[in-house]
Design an enzyme around this catalytic site. Structure first.
Site, mmCIF file in Angstrom:
data_model
loop_
_atom_site.group_PDB
_atom_site.id
_atom_site.type_symbol
_atom_site.label_atom_id
_atom_site.label_comp_id
_atom_site.label_asym_id
_atom_site.label_seq_id
_atom_site.Cartn_x
_atom_site.Cartn_y
_atom_site.Cartn_z
ATOM 1 N N GLU A 1 -8.946 0.663 4.628
ATOM 2 C CA GLU A 1 -9.703 1.783 5.403
ATOM 3 C C GLU A 1 -9.535 2.785 4.433
ATOM 4 O O GLU A 1 -10.599 3.891 4.589
ATOM 5 C CB GLU A 1 -8.906 2.073 6.976
ATOM 6 C CG GLU A 1 -7.207 2.128 6.557
ATOM 7 C CD GLU A 1 -6.605 0.994 6.854
ATOM 8 O OE1 GLU A 1 -6.714 0.174 6.038
ATOM 9 O OE2 GLU A 1 -5.474 0.841 7.516
ATOM 10 N N HIS B 1 -5.192 0.939 0.606
ATOM 11 C CA HIS B 1 -5.585 0.149 1.859
ATOM 12 C C HIS B 1 -7.108 0.314 1.959
ATOM 13 O O HIS B 1 -7.855 1.088 1.573
ATOM 14 C CB HIS B 1 -4.828 0.623 3.062
ATOM 15 C CG HIS B 1 -3.344 0.326 3.110
ATOM 16 N ND1 HIS B 1 -2.488 0.477 3.947
ATOM 17 C CD2 HIS B 1 -2.538 -0.085 2.219
ATOM 18 C CE1 HIS B 1 -1.274 0.271 3.877
ATOM 19 N NE2 HIS B 1 -1.303 -0.180 2.475
ATOM 20 N N CYS C 1 -2.699 5.404 6.833
ATOM 21 C CA CYS C 1 -4.134 5.288 7.177
ATOM 22 C C CYS C 1 -4.428 5.824 8.579
ATOM 23 O O CYS C 1 -5.512 6.374 8.626
ATOM 24 C CB CYS C 1 -4.368 3.885 6.882
ATOM 25 S SG CYS C 1 -4.364 3.359 5.285
#
Length: 150
Positions: A80, A78, A109
């Site tokens: 982030e 992802h 996350c």
């Protein structure tokens, strides 16, 4: 707040900067090769961008995020996570930083965001599973959604 967090006493000024960094995150998302969803992230500390990221496959893998049936491959990172990992490869840290995202963090996350020391998360869209932002709220992070980004 921890060191590094820049917040402005003037709410209009804070929102102006928040919107500018969100626009940058949105542009960064366009670099993703994922077909289903493109997500961008920018980490800002002391008024300086210290990392950026977008969702995609790890270094050295093909850029296709989805398999033949359109399902996202399990190893896709992802946005982030990619940004936090970029910080980890430098001498910098994310203590007190603000994370700007096109989509709010998922539950996995959100654990990385908390452990990285990030204090604020500003995002455009809510992720389908809101347990990530609920977790971060419970942990005391400041969360701001700005949907009407121009």
């Amino acid at each position: 707040m921890n060191e590094g967090a820049i917040t402005y006493d003037n709410p209009a000024k804070q929102e102006r900067y928040d919107r500018a960094y969100l626009r940058m995150a949105r542009e960064w998302a366009k670099l993703s090769h994922c077909k289903r969803k493109q997500v961008g992230a920018i980490i800002v500390k002391d008024s300086t961008i210290i990392a950026d990221g977008y969702n995609g496959t790890p270094t050295g893998f093909e850029n296709d995020c989805e398999d033949e049936s359109g399902t996202t491959k399990w190893y896709v990172l992802h946005a982030e996570a990619n940004a936090i990992l970029k910080v980890a490869r430098t001498t910098n840290n994310a203590n007190g930083a603000t994370l700007y995202l096109t989509n709010s963090p998922c539950k996995d996350c959100s654990k990385l965001v908390l452990q990285a020391g990030i204090q604020r998360v500003v995002y455009i869209h809510k992720y389908k599973d809101t347990s990530g932002i609920e977790f971060l709220q419970k942990a005391g992070l400041q969360l701001t959604q700005i949907e009407d980004l121009i």
